[in-house]
Design a protein around this motif. Structure first.
Motif, PDB file in Angstrom:
ATOM      1  N   VAL A  55      86.386 113.246 -43.704  1.00  0.00           N
ATOM      2  CA  VAL A  55      87.628 112.810 -44.358  1.00  0.00           C
ATOM      3  C   VAL A  55      87.888 113.658 -45.608  1.00  0.00           C
ATOM      4  O   VAL A  55      89.007 114.103 -45.859  1.00  0.00           O
ATOM      5  N   TYR A  56      86.821 113.920 -46.373  1.00  0.00           N
ATOM      6  CA  TYR A  56      86.943 114.734 -47.591  1.00  0.00           C
ATOM      7  C   TYR A  56      87.520 116.118 -47.273  1.00  0.00           C
ATOM      8  O   TYR A  56      88.394 116.613 -47.976  1.00  0.00           O
ATOM      9  N   LYS A  59      91.314 115.951 -46.590  1.00  0.00           N
ATOM     10  CA  LYS A  59      92.093 115.092 -47.505  1.00  0.00           C
ATOM     11  C   LYS A  59      93.494 115.622 -47.795  1.00  0.00           C
ATOM     12  O   LYS A  59      94.375 114.854 -48.147  1.00  0.00           O
ATOM     13  N   HIS A  60      93.721 116.933 -47.665  1.00  0.00           N
ATOM     14  CA  HIS A  60      95.038 117.469 -47.985  1.00  0.00           C
ATOM     15  C   HIS A  60      95.958 117.563 -46.778  1.00  0.00           C
ATOM     16  O   HIS A  60      97.080 118.043 -46.889  1.00  0.00           O
TER      17      HIS A  60
ATOM     18  N   ILE B 194      89.403 106.737 -45.599  1.00  0.00           N
ATOM     19  CA  ILE B 194      90.823 106.908 -45.278  1.00  0.00           C
ATOM     20  C   ILE B 194      91.655 105.889 -46.061  1.00  0.00           C
ATOM     21  O   ILE B 194      92.686 106.229 -46.654  1.00  0.00           O
ATOM     22  N   LEU B 197      91.752 106.973 -49.565  1.00  0.00           N
ATOM     23  CA  LEU B 197      92.603 108.160 -49.683  1.00  0.00           C
ATOM     24  C   LEU B 197      94.068 107.733 -49.779  1.00  0.00           C
ATOM     25  O   LEU B 197      94.836 108.254 -50.589  1.00  0.00           O
ATOM     26  N   ALA B 202      94.475 112.118 -52.872  1.00  0.00           N
ATOM     27  CA  ALA B 202      93.449 113.102 -52.546  1.00  0.00           C
ATOM     28  C   ALA B 202      92.559 113.456 -53.730  1.00  0.00           C
ATOM     29  O   ALA B 202      91.397 113.804 -53.551  1.00  0.00           O
TER      30      ALA B 202
END
Lengths: 109, 230
Positions: A55-56, A59-60, B194, B197, B202
Protein backbone atom coordinates in the motif's frame (compact mmCIF):
# COMPACT_ATOMS: atom_id res chain seq x y z
CA UNK A 1 15.74 17.49 1.99
CA UNK A 2 19.27 18.83 1.99
CA UNK A 3 22.29 16.55 2.34
CA UNK A 4 22.53 16.93 6.13
CA UNK A 5 18.88 15.96 6.52
CA UNK A 6 19.39 13.00 4.20
CA UNK A 7 22.39 11.78 6.17
CA UNK A 8 20.47 12.21 9.42
CA UNK A 9 17.60 10.17 7.99
CA UNK A 10 20.05 7.44 6.95
CA UNK A 11 21.59 7.48 10.44
CA UNK A 12 18.16 7.10 12.05
CA UNK A 13 17.21 4.23 9.72
CA UNK A 14 20.55 2.56 10.45
CA UNK A 15 20.03 3.01 14.19
CA UNK A 16 16.49 1.61 14.01
CA UNK A 17 17.71 -1.42 12.05
CA UNK A 18 20.51 -2.08 14.52
CA UNK A 19 18.03 -1.72 17.37
CA UNK A 20 15.60 -4.31 15.96
CA UNK A 21 18.46 -6.75 15.42
CA UNK A 22 20.09 -6.34 18.82
CA UNK A 23 17.01 -5.94 21.01
CA UNK A 24 16.23 -9.67 21.42
CA UNK A 25 19.78 -10.36 22.57
CA UNK A 26 19.50 -7.56 25.13
CA UNK A 27 15.95 -8.30 26.30
CA UNK A 28 15.79 -12.05 26.33
CA UNK A 29 18.83 -13.74 27.76
CA UNK A 30 19.21 -17.17 26.19
CA UNK A 31 17.46 -19.99 27.98
CA UNK A 32 14.50 -17.95 29.22
CA UNK A 33 11.15 -18.35 27.44
CA UNK A 34 10.13 -15.44 25.21
CA UNK A 35 6.89 -13.70 26.25
CA UNK A 36 3.86 -15.18 24.47
CA UNK A 37 2.68 -11.83 23.12
CA UNK A 38 6.04 -11.29 21.41
CA UNK A 39 5.95 -14.76 19.89
CA UNK A 40 2.40 -14.12 18.67
CA UNK A 41 3.46 -10.86 17.00
CA UNK A 42 6.33 -12.75 15.40
CA UNK A 43 3.82 -15.01 13.69
CA UNK A 44 1.29 -12.42 12.52
CA UNK A 45 3.24 -9.21 11.98
CA UNK A 46 5.30 -10.07 8.87
CA UNK A 47 2.25 -10.81 6.67
CA UNK A 48 0.64 -7.56 7.77
CA UNK A 49 3.80 -5.48 7.29
CA UNK A 50 4.33 -6.60 3.69
CA UNK A 51 0.70 -5.75 2.95
CA UNK A 52 1.35 -2.33 4.45
CA UNK A 53 4.46 -1.90 2.29
CA UNK A 54 2.56 -2.69 -0.91
CA UNK A 55 0.00 0.00 0.00
CA UNK A 56 2.87 2.36 0.88
CA UNK A 57 4.41 1.87 -2.57
CA UNK A 58 1.09 2.60 -4.27
CA UNK A 59 0.08 5.54 -2.08
CA UNK A 60 0.26 8.11 -4.89
CA UNK A 61 -1.85 6.08 -7.33
CA UNK A 62 -5.16 7.77 -8.06
CA UNK A 63 -8.19 5.70 -8.97
CA UNK A 64 -10.26 8.75 -9.93
CA UNK A 65 -7.84 10.43 -12.34
CA UNK A 66 -6.35 9.00 -15.56
CA UNK A 67 -4.84 6.44 -15.94
CA UNK A 68 -6.91 5.20 -12.94
CA UNK A 69 -4.18 2.97 -11.54
CA UNK A 70 -4.24 0.81 -14.66
CA UNK A 71 -0.45 0.52 -15.18
CA UNK A 72 -0.03 -0.52 -11.53
CA UNK A 73 -2.92 -3.00 -11.72
CA UNK A 74 -1.65 -4.60 -14.94
CA UNK A 75 1.93 -4.85 -13.68
CA UNK A 76 0.76 -6.35 -10.38
CA UNK A 77 -1.25 -8.97 -12.26
CA UNK A 78 1.92 -9.80 -14.23
CA UNK A 79 3.94 -10.10 -11.00
CA UNK A 80 1.36 -12.36 -9.36
CA UNK A 81 0.81 -14.44 -12.50
CA UNK A 82 4.53 -14.95 -13.09
CA UNK A 83 5.04 -15.85 -9.47
CA UNK A 84 2.22 -18.37 -9.32
CA UNK A 85 3.49 -19.87 -12.56
CA UNK A 86 7.29 -19.98 -12.12
CA UNK A 87 7.82 -19.29 -8.40
CA UNK A 88 11.04 -17.45 -9.24
CA UNK A 89 11.18 -14.34 -7.11
CA UNK A 90 13.63 -12.41 -9.29
CA UNK A 91 11.79 -13.32 -12.49
CA UNK A 92 8.48 -12.11 -11.06
CA UNK A 93 10.01 -8.83 -9.88
CA UNK A 94 11.90 -8.21 -13.13
CA UNK A 95 8.93 -9.16 -15.33
CA UNK A 96 6.52 -6.89 -13.49
CA UNK A 97 8.97 -3.98 -13.45
CA UNK A 98 9.75 -4.23 -17.18
CA UNK A 99 6.02 -4.36 -17.99
CA UNK A 100 5.39 -1.36 -15.75
CA UNK A 101 8.23 0.65 -17.31
CA UNK A 102 6.95 -0.12 -20.81
CA UNK A 103 3.42 0.86 -19.77
CA UNK A 104 4.34 4.24 -18.25
CA UNK A 105 6.89 5.09 -20.92
CA UNK A 106 5.05 3.96 -24.05
CA UNK A 107 1.36 3.33 -23.38
CA UNK A 108 0.03 5.58 -20.61
CA UNK A 109 2.07 8.69 -21.34
CA UNK B 1 40.32 -23.62 10.07
CA UNK B 2 39.10 -20.36 8.57
CA UNK B 3 39.56 -21.66 5.06
CA UNK B 4 37.49 -24.71 5.81
CA UNK B 5 34.66 -22.60 7.21
CA UNK B 6 34.76 -20.28 4.21
CA UNK B 7 34.68 -23.23 1.83
CA UNK B 8 31.69 -24.67 3.70
CA UNK B 9 29.83 -21.34 3.74
CA UNK B 10 30.35 -20.28 0.13
CA UNK B 11 28.05 -22.72 -1.72
CA UNK B 12 25.12 -21.92 0.60
CA UNK B 13 25.38 -18.24 -0.26
CA UNK B 14 25.31 -18.59 -4.06
CA UNK B 15 21.52 -18.07 -4.36
CA UNK B 16 21.86 -15.01 -2.13
CA UNK B 17 24.63 -13.75 -4.43
CA UNK B 18 22.26 -13.72 -7.43
CA UNK B 19 19.44 -12.14 -5.46
CA UNK B 20 21.49 -9.47 -3.70
CA UNK B 21 23.35 -8.57 -6.85
CA UNK B 22 20.18 -8.05 -8.90
CA UNK B 23 18.24 -6.27 -6.15
CA UNK B 24 21.31 -4.29 -5.06
CA UNK B 25 21.92 -3.04 -8.59
CA UNK B 26 18.21 -2.15 -8.95
CA UNK B 27 18.30 -0.26 -5.67
CA UNK B 28 21.53 1.55 -6.58
CA UNK B 29 20.17 2.57 -9.99
CA UNK B 30 16.84 3.62 -8.47
CA UNK B 31 18.23 5.82 -5.70
CA UNK B 32 20.71 7.55 -8.03
CA UNK B 33 17.97 7.99 -10.66
CA UNK B 34 16.03 9.82 -7.95
CA UNK B 35 18.92 12.22 -7.50
CA UNK B 36 21.21 10.66 -4.88
CA UNK B 37 25.00 10.80 -5.44
CA UNK B 38 26.71 7.60 -6.64
CA UNK B 39 28.21 6.83 -3.22
CA UNK B 40 24.87 6.92 -1.40
CA UNK B 41 23.87 3.28 -2.10
CA UNK B 42 27.35 2.15 -1.03
CA UNK B 43 26.99 4.06 2.24
CA UNK B 44 23.52 2.66 3.02
CA UNK B 45 24.46 -0.89 2.05
CA UNK B 46 27.27 -0.76 4.59
CA UNK B 47 25.47 1.10 7.36
CA UNK B 48 21.89 -0.17 7.06
CA UNK B 49 22.16 -3.58 5.34
CA UNK B 50 18.42 -4.22 5.23
CA UNK B 51 17.18 -4.44 1.64
CA UNK B 52 13.48 -3.71 2.14
CA UNK B 53 14.28 -0.76 4.36
CA UNK B 54 16.75 0.69 1.89
CA UNK B 55 14.15 0.61 -0.87
CA UNK B 56 11.77 2.42 1.48
CA UNK B 57 14.57 4.89 2.23
CA UNK B 58 14.46 6.01 -1.41
CA UNK B 59 10.91 7.26 -0.77
CA UNK B 60 11.79 8.70 2.63
CA UNK B 61 14.61 10.77 1.11
CA UNK B 62 12.21 12.11 -1.49
CA UNK B 63 9.53 13.15 1.00
CA UNK B 64 9.72 15.76 3.74
CA UNK B 65 12.29 15.65 6.54
CA UNK B 66 10.66 13.62 9.32
CA UNK B 67 12.99 11.67 11.60
CA UNK B 68 10.23 10.30 13.83
CA UNK B 69 8.36 8.79 10.90
CA UNK B 70 11.61 7.38 9.50
CA UNK B 71 12.43 5.81 12.86
CA UNK B 72 8.97 4.31 13.44
CA UNK B 73 8.83 2.92 9.91
CA UNK B 74 12.23 1.31 10.39
CA UNK B 75 11.08 -0.33 13.61
CA UNK B 76 7.86 -1.63 12.04
CA UNK B 77 9.40 -2.84 8.78
CA UNK B 78 12.33 -4.46 10.53
CA UNK B 79 10.27 -5.80 13.42
CA UNK B 80 10.53 -9.26 11.88
CA UNK B 81 14.25 -9.17 12.67
CA UNK B 82 13.34 -9.28 16.35
CA UNK B 83 12.07 -12.77 15.75
CA UNK B 84 15.14 -13.89 13.84
CA UNK B 85 17.15 -12.73 16.83
CA UNK B 86 14.95 -14.71 19.19
CA UNK B 87 15.56 -17.86 17.13
CA UNK B 88 19.31 -17.29 17.18
CA UNK B 89 19.69 -16.56 20.91
CA UNK B 90 21.11 -19.99 21.67
CA UNK B 91 23.10 -20.48 18.48
CA UNK B 92 24.91 -17.18 18.78
CA UNK B 93 25.69 -17.59 22.45
CA UNK B 94 29.33 -17.42 23.57
CA UNK B 95 30.76 -16.29 20.24
CA UNK B 96 32.51 -13.26 21.67
CA UNK B 97 33.06 -10.22 19.47
CA UNK B 98 32.02 -12.11 16.34
CA UNK B 99 28.53 -12.09 17.76
CA UNK B 100 28.21 -8.32 17.37
CA UNK B 101 28.73 -8.50 13.61
CA UNK B 102 26.59 -11.63 13.28
CA UNK B 103 23.66 -9.81 14.89
CA UNK B 104 24.32 -6.63 12.90
CA UNK B 105 24.17 -8.60 9.64
CA UNK B 106 21.22 -10.87 10.40
CA UNK B 107 19.12 -10.23 7.26
CA UNK B 108 16.23 -12.43 6.08
CA UNK B 109 18.52 -14.35 3.75
CA UNK B 110 21.42 -14.74 6.16
CA UNK B 111 18.98 -15.91 8.82
CA UNK B 112 17.51 -18.53 6.50
CA UNK B 113 20.99 -19.98 5.91
CA UNK B 114 22.47 -19.87 9.40
CA UNK B 115 19.22 -21.13 10.90
CA UNK B 116 18.62 -24.01 8.50
CA UNK B 117 22.12 -25.22 7.58
CA UNK B 118 24.34 -27.25 9.81
CA UNK B 119 28.04 -26.67 9.18
CA UNK B 120 29.79 -29.90 8.16
CA UNK B 121 31.75 -31.96 10.69
CA UNK B 122 34.87 -30.23 11.96
CA UNK B 123 33.76 -26.75 10.92
CA UNK B 124 33.28 -24.22 13.70
CA UNK B 125 29.69 -22.93 13.79
CA UNK B 126 30.74 -19.40 14.74
CA UNK B 127 33.16 -19.13 11.82
CA UNK B 128 30.65 -20.71 9.43
CA UNK B 129 27.98 -18.17 10.44
CA UNK B 130 30.53 -15.37 10.24
CA UNK B 131 31.46 -16.22 6.66
CA UNK B 132 27.83 -16.59 5.58
CA UNK B 133 27.10 -13.13 7.03
CA UNK B 134 30.27 -11.59 5.61
CA UNK B 135 29.73 -13.04 2.13
CA UNK B 136 26.06 -11.95 2.03
CA UNK B 137 27.01 -8.46 3.19
CA UNK B 138 29.71 -8.15 0.53
CA UNK B 139 27.27 -9.27 -2.20
CA UNK B 140 24.84 -6.57 -1.10
CA UNK B 141 27.54 -3.87 -0.95
CA UNK B 142 28.84 -4.99 -4.36
CA UNK B 143 25.36 -4.88 -5.95
CA UNK B 144 24.47 -1.51 -4.46
CA UNK B 145 27.84 0.01 -5.38
CA UNK B 146 27.61 -1.24 -8.97
CA UNK B 147 24.04 0.06 -9.15
CA UNK B 148 25.13 3.46 -7.87
CA UNK B 149 27.88 3.68 -10.47
CA UNK B 150 25.68 2.45 -13.35
CA UNK B 151 22.83 4.67 -12.27
CA UNK B 152 24.89 7.82 -12.20
CA UNK B 153 26.64 7.04 -15.52
CA UNK B 154 23.88 5.72 -17.70
CA UNK B 155 21.21 8.06 -18.88
CA UNK B 156 18.42 5.75 -20.02
CA UNK B 157 14.78 6.40 -19.28
CA UNK B 158 14.25 5.14 -15.75
CA UNK B 159 10.59 6.18 -15.47
CA UNK B 160 8.72 3.33 -13.81
CA UNK B 161 11.83 1.68 -12.35
CA UNK B 162 10.48 2.38 -8.85
CA UNK B 163 7.98 -0.40 -9.45
CA UNK B 164 10.79 -2.84 -8.63
CA UNK B 165 10.06 -2.07 -4.98
CA UNK B 166 6.30 -2.61 -5.31
CA UNK B 167 6.92 -5.88 -7.14
CA UNK B 168 9.36 -7.09 -4.51
CA UNK B 169 6.97 -6.43 -1.62
CA UNK B 170 4.04 -7.93 -3.57
CA UNK B 171 6.03 -11.13 -4.16
CA UNK B 172 7.01 -11.43 -0.49
CA UNK B 173 3.38 -10.76 0.49
CA UNK B 174 2.24 -13.48 -1.92
CA UNK B 175 4.80 -15.97 -0.58
CA UNK B 176 3.63 -15.31 2.98
CA UNK B 177 0.02 -15.67 1.83
CA UNK B 178 0.72 -19.08 0.32
CA UNK B 179 2.46 -20.30 3.46
CA UNK B 180 -0.05 -19.15 6.06
CA UNK B 181 -3.22 -20.90 7.18
CA UNK B 182 -4.87 -17.78 8.53
CA UNK B 183 -5.05 -14.83 6.13
CA UNK B 184 -6.57 -12.29 8.52
CA UNK B 185 -3.24 -10.63 9.48
CA UNK B 186 -2.40 -10.19 5.78
CA UNK B 187 -5.84 -8.76 5.08
CA UNK B 188 -5.53 -6.39 8.05
CA UNK B 189 -2.14 -5.32 6.67
CA UNK B 190 -3.74 -4.25 3.40
CA UNK B 191 -7.17 -2.96 4.47
CA UNK B 192 -6.24 -0.77 7.46
CA UNK B 193 -3.51 1.13 5.56
CA UNK B 194 -5.96 1.76 2.70
CA UNK B 195 -8.52 3.11 5.19
CA UNK B 196 -5.84 5.29 6.82
CA UNK B 197 -4.65 6.45 3.39
CA UNK B 198 -8.19 7.60 2.54
CA UNK B 199 -8.59 9.39 5.88
CA UNK B 200 -5.13 10.92 6.41
CA UNK B 201 -3.77 11.24 2.88
CA UNK B 202 -0.56 9.95 1.30
CA UNK B 203 1.82 12.09 3.34
CA UNK B 204 0.69 11.21 6.83
CA UNK B 205 -1.06 7.85 6.80
CA UNK B 206 1.89 5.62 7.72
CA UNK B 207 1.98 6.20 11.48
CA UNK B 208 -1.80 5.76 11.95
CA UNK B 209 -1.63 2.71 9.68
CA UNK B 210 1.15 1.09 11.73
CA UNK B 211 -0.59 1.86 15.04
CA UNK B 212 -3.95 0.55 13.83
CA UNK B 213 -2.33 -2.68 12.57
CA UNK B 214 -0.68 -3.24 15.94
CA UNK B 215 -3.95 -2.46 17.74
CA UNK B 216 -6.01 -4.77 15.51
CA UNK B 217 -3.55 -7.65 15.85
CA UNK B 218 -3.47 -7.16 19.63
CA UNK B 219 -7.28 -7.09 19.89
CA UNK B 220 -7.61 -10.17 17.70
CA UNK B 221 -4.94 -12.09 19.54
CA UNK B 222 -7.22 -14.64 21.20
CA UNK B 223 -9.11 -15.83 18.10
CA UNK B 224 -6.00 -15.57 15.87
CA UNK B 225 -3.73 -17.41 18.25
CA UNK B 226 -6.12 -20.36 18.38
CA UNK B 227 -6.17 -20.62 14.61
CA UNK B 228 -2.53 -19.89 13.93
CA UNK B 229 -1.41 -22.65 16.25
CA UNK B 230 -3.11 -25.88 15.30
Amino acid sequence: MNMTQQLLTIAVVSLGTILTRFLPFLLFPAGKPTPKYIRYLGKVLPSAVFGLLVVYCLKHVSLVAAPFGLPEAIALVVVIGLHLWKKQMLLSIAGGTVVYMLLVQLVFM
Amino acid sequence: MKRKALRAALPHTIPVFTGYLVLGISYGVLITAKGAPFWMPMLTSLSIFAGSMEFVLVNLLLSGFDLLQAFLMTLMINARHLFYGISMLDRYRGLGLKKLYLIYGLTDETFSIVCAMEPPEGVDRGLFSLFVTLLDHSYWVLGCTLGGIFGSMLSFDTRGLEFVMTAMFAVIFLENWQKEKQHLPAIIGVVLPIVCLLIFGADSFMIPAMLSILAALTLLRKPLEQEVQP
